[in-house]
Design a protein around this motif. Sequence first.
Motif, PDB file in Angstrom:
ATOM      1  N   VAL A 137       0.823  -1.176  -0.244  1.00 49.73           N
ATOM      2  CA  VAL A 137      -0.043   0.116  -0.044  1.00 49.73           C
ATOM      3  C   VAL A 137       0.726   1.226  -0.008  1.00 49.73           C
ATOM      4  O   VAL A 137       1.260   1.746   0.975  1.00 49.73           O
ATOM      5  N   GLY A 138       1.228   1.455  -1.255  1.00 52.33           N
ATOM      6  CA  GLY A 138       2.221   2.772  -1.257  1.00 52.33           C
ATOM      7  C   GLY A 138       1.683   4.163  -1.077  1.00 52.33           C
ATOM      8  O   GLY A 138       0.386   4.331  -0.879  1.00 52.33           O
ATOM      9  N   ASN A 139       2.387   5.319  -1.229  1.00 49.63           N
ATOM     10  CA  ASN A 139       1.773   6.547  -1.048  1.00 49.63           C
ATOM     11  C   ASN A 139       0.522   6.873  -1.945  1.00 49.63           C
ATOM     12  O   ASN A 139      -0.472   7.544  -1.160  1.00 49.63           O
ATOM     13  N   ILE A 140       0.647   6.839  -3.051  1.00 46.77           N
ATOM     14  CA  ILE A 140      -0.605   7.077  -3.837  1.00 46.77           C
ATOM     15  C   ILE A 140      -1.706   6.630  -3.321  1.00 46.77           C
ATOM     16  O   ILE A 140      -2.808   7.102  -3.168  1.00 46.77           O
ATOM     17  N   TYR A 141      -1.654   5.172  -3.267  1.00 48.22           N
ATOM     18  CA  TYR A 141      -2.868   4.409  -2.895  1.00 48.22           C
ATOM     19  C   TYR A 141      -3.241   4.502  -1.627  1.00 48.22           C
ATOM     20  O   TYR A 141      -4.748   4.271  -1.335  1.00 48.22           O
ATOM     21  N   ALA A 142      -2.594   4.872  -0.778  1.00 48.54           N
ATOM     22  CA  ALA A 142      -2.834   4.931   0.849  1.00 48.54           C
ATOM     23  C   ALA A 142      -3.635   6.332   0.874  1.00 48.54           C
ATOM     24  O   ALA A 142      -4.653   6.467   1.500  1.00 48.54           O
ATOM     25  N   ASN A 143      -3.042   7.512   0.015  1.00 53.65           N
ATOM     26  CA  ASN A 143      -3.867   8.747   0.013  1.00 53.65           C
ATOM     27  C   ASN A 143      -5.305   8.546  -0.673  1.00 53.65           C
ATOM     28  O   ASN A 143      -6.144   8.892   0.010  1.00 53.65           O
ATOM     29  N   GLU A 144      -5.337   7.689  -1.526  1.00 52.52           N
ATOM     30  CA  GLU A 144      -6.760   7.504  -2.440  1.00 52.52           C
ATOM     31  C   GLU A 144      -7.728   6.668  -1.532  1.00 52.52           C
ATOM     32  O   GLU A 144      -8.919   7.226  -1.154  1.00 52.52           O
ATOM     33  N   SER A 145      -7.004   5.699  -0.801  1.00 56.40           N
ATOM     34  CA  SER A 145      -8.078   5.071  -0.117  1.00 56.40           C
ATOM     35  C   SER A 145      -8.484   5.439   1.099  1.00 56.40           C
ATOM     36  O   SER A 145      -9.703   5.296   1.679  1.00 56.40           O
ATOM     37  N   LEU A 146      -7.583   6.147   1.666  1.00 52.88           N
ATOM     38  CA  LEU A 146      -8.043   7.281   2.865  1.00 52.88           C
ATOM     39  C   LEU A 146      -9.217   8.087   2.467  1.00 52.88           C
ATOM     40  O   LEU A 146     -10.180   8.269   3.421  1.00 52.88           O
ATOM     41  N   PHE A 147      -9.042   8.690   1.307  1.00 52.36           N
ATOM     42  CA  PHE A 147     -10.058   9.732   1.003  1.00 52.36           C
ATOM     43  C   PHE A 147     -11.292   9.034   0.588  1.00 52.36           C
ATOM     44  O   PHE A 147     -12.308   9.629   0.995  1.00 52.36           O
ATOM     45  N   THR A 148     -11.512   8.014  -0.060  1.00 49.17           N
ATOM     46  CA  THR A 148     -12.716   7.316  -0.200  1.00 49.17           C
ATOM     47  C   THR A 148     -13.358   6.515   0.924  1.00 49.17           C
ATOM     48  O   THR A 148     -14.517   6.470   0.834  1.00 49.17           O
ATOM     49  N   SER A 149     -12.628   6.660   2.002  1.00 51.40           N
ATOM     50  CA  SER A 149     -12.876   6.081   3.136  1.00 51.40           C
ATOM     51  C   SER A 149     -13.519   7.008   4.118  1.00 51.40           C
ATOM     52  O   SER A 149     -14.139   6.832   5.290  1.00 51.40           O
ATOM     53  N   GLY A 150     -13.405   8.099   3.784  1.00 51.62           N
ATOM     54  CA  GLY A 150     -13.582   9.342   4.844  1.00 51.62           C
ATOM     55  C   GLY A 150     -12.876   9.527   6.082  1.00 51.62           C
ATOM     56  O   GLY A 150     -13.239  10.085   7.014  1.00 51.62           O
ATOM     57  N   ILE A 151     -11.571   9.157   5.830  1.00 51.34           N
ATOM     58  CA  ILE A 151     -10.639   9.126   7.141  1.00 51.34           C
ATOM     59  C   ILE A 151      -9.410   9.980   7.175  1.00 51.34           C
ATOM     60  O   ILE A 151      -8.538   9.717   5.954  1.00 51.34           O
ATOM     61  N   LEU A 152      -9.335  10.627   8.167  1.00 46.31           N
ATOM     62  CA  LEU A 152      -8.034  11.479   8.010  1.00 46.31           C
ATOM     63  C   LEU A 152      -6.691  10.943   8.061  1.00 46.31           C
ATOM     64  O   LEU A 152      -6.797   9.960   9.014  1.00 46.31           O
ATOM     65  N   PRO A 153      -5.807  11.093   7.207  1.00 45.75           N
ATOM     66  CA  PRO A 153      -4.630  10.404   7.347  1.00 45.75           C
ATOM     67  C   PRO A 153      -3.760  10.540   8.662  1.00 45.75           C
ATOM     68  O   PRO A 153      -2.851  10.177   8.981  1.00 45.75           O
ATOM     69  N   THR A 154      -4.116  11.611   9.432  1.00 45.95           N
ATOM     70  CA  THR A 154      -3.359  12.170  10.532  1.00 45.95           C
ATOM     71  C   THR A 154      -4.045  11.376  11.691  1.00 45.95           C
ATOM     72  O   THR A 154      -3.235  11.372  13.027  1.00 45.95           O
ATOM     73  N   ARG A 155      -5.053  10.631  11.755  1.00 44.27           N
ATOM     74  CA  ARG A 155      -5.629   9.963  12.914  1.00 44.27           C
ATOM     75  C   ARG A 155      -4.746   8.863  13.415  1.00 44.27           C
ATOM     76  O   ARG A 155      -4.067   8.124  12.549  1.00 44.27           O
ATOM     77  N   MET A 156      -4.555   8.711  14.586  1.00 46.67           N
ATOM     78  CA  MET A 156      -3.887   7.789  15.150  1.00 46.67           C
ATOM     79  C   MET A 156      -4.706   6.058  14.753  1.00 46.67           C
ATOM     80  O   MET A 156      -5.648   6.136  14.609  1.00 46.67           O
ATOM     81  N   ALA A 157      -3.802   5.337  14.394  1.00 42.28           N
ATOM     82  CA  ALA A 157      -4.205   4.146  14.173  1.00 42.28           C
ATOM     83  C   ALA A 157      -5.037   3.388  14.741  1.00 42.28           C
ATOM     84  O   ALA A 157      -6.103   2.671  14.592  1.00 42.28           O
ATOM     85  N   GLY A 158      -4.820   3.526  16.262  1.00 39.22           N
ATOM     86  CA  GLY A 158      -5.488   2.777  17.177  1.00 39.22           C
ATOM     87  C   GLY A 158      -6.978   3.484  17.484  1.00 39.22           C
ATOM     88  O   GLY A 158      -7.684   2.882  18.118  1.00 39.22           O
ATOM     89  N   SER A 159      -7.104   4.515  16.834  1.00 40.77           N
ATOM     90  CA  SER A 159      -8.472   5.313  16.994  1.00 40.77           C
ATOM     91  C   SER A 159      -9.424   4.816  15.899  1.00 40.77           C
ATOM     92  O   SER A 159     -10.682   5.105  16.063  1.00 40.77           O
ATOM     93  N   ILE A 160      -9.019   4.043  14.994  1.00 39.52           N
ATOM     94  CA  ILE A 160      -9.821   3.599  13.822  1.00 39.52           C
ATOM     95  C   ILE A 160     -10.845   2.533  14.529  1.00 39.52           C
ATOM     96  O   ILE A 160     -10.382   1.363  14.750  1.00 39.52           O
ATOM     97  N   THR A 161     -12.088   2.539  14.261  1.00 41.77           N
ATOM     98  CA  THR A 161     -13.154   1.527  14.877  1.00 41.77           C
ATOM     99  C   THR A 161     -13.268   0.566  13.880  1.00 41.77           C
ATOM    100  O   THR A 161     -12.732   0.620  12.564  1.00 41.77           O
ATOM    101  N   ALA A 162     -13.699  -0.422  14.361  1.00 44.98           N
ATOM    102  CA  ALA A 162     -13.970  -1.865  13.420  1.00 44.98           C
ATOM    103  C   ALA A 162     -14.708  -1.409  12.399  1.00 44.98           C
ATOM    104  O   ALA A 162     -14.523  -1.775  11.155  1.00 44.98           O
TER     105      ALA A 162
END
Length: 269
Positions: A167-192
Amino acid sequence: MPELPEVEVSRLGISPHLVGEKVKRIEVRAPKLRWEIPYDLKKLEGQVIRDIRRRAKYLLLETDVGTAIVHLGMSGSLRVLDAPIEAGKHDHVDLFMCNGKVLRYNDPRRFGAWLWCEKGASHQVLANLGPEPLSEGFTAKYMHERAQGKRVAIKQFIMDNKHVVGVGNIYANESLFTSGILPTRMAGSITAKEWQMLVSEIKSVLAYSIQQGGTTLKDFAQADGKPGYFAQELRVYGKGGEPCPVCGALIQEQKIGQRNTFFCRICQH
């Protein structure tokens, strides 16, 4: 740099020309790329390429005696030539096949790799890798469990090969956008529930990119010389300061883990 879809497209491009064919000889013009090119690559000569697989961003050319491991680095590319032609400045490795074709490796920045692994052995570059993102082993449950208590930005987390590969930089950006998740959020805060969406989007965006021929970057073209097409449909990557395609707010840009990151503060939370 070529990411997982570009590497997979390269695999799909070269496989019909090489699998089942015998290697006549290998010519190495650069003794060192990212690492020294091992002399053991000569063992390819006289061997039939039984299969070409991909693990993360590595291509594995498998024979009866061992496996050549190829990484495209920052700017590497592979071409299948119908016949030998004069090598250019950045053409560092040629694999001459008995059917007359040539697999040519070009790498202006010399940050790729050609390595060798004996049959039955393992290689350190393939150790400690997480599951493939398009495999059944990459699930929301798996990622949610690994992320528990992790105080690292979710973008860095999904780009870490220990958790999931490719999951490289381009696809991480795109996936987080289409998921509606801010890239700066802590990984542990992401809900199931959010992991369900994010894993689904990672799979979707990677699969679609492979289908479209890989993302067009200035240093990448497919094995047949044609560029990929997915870059024309990127939603946020490389679009800092432009209107969000969903809400019209300006796309933000900042560094996360020394990588350019693009997101919409309205659409992503």
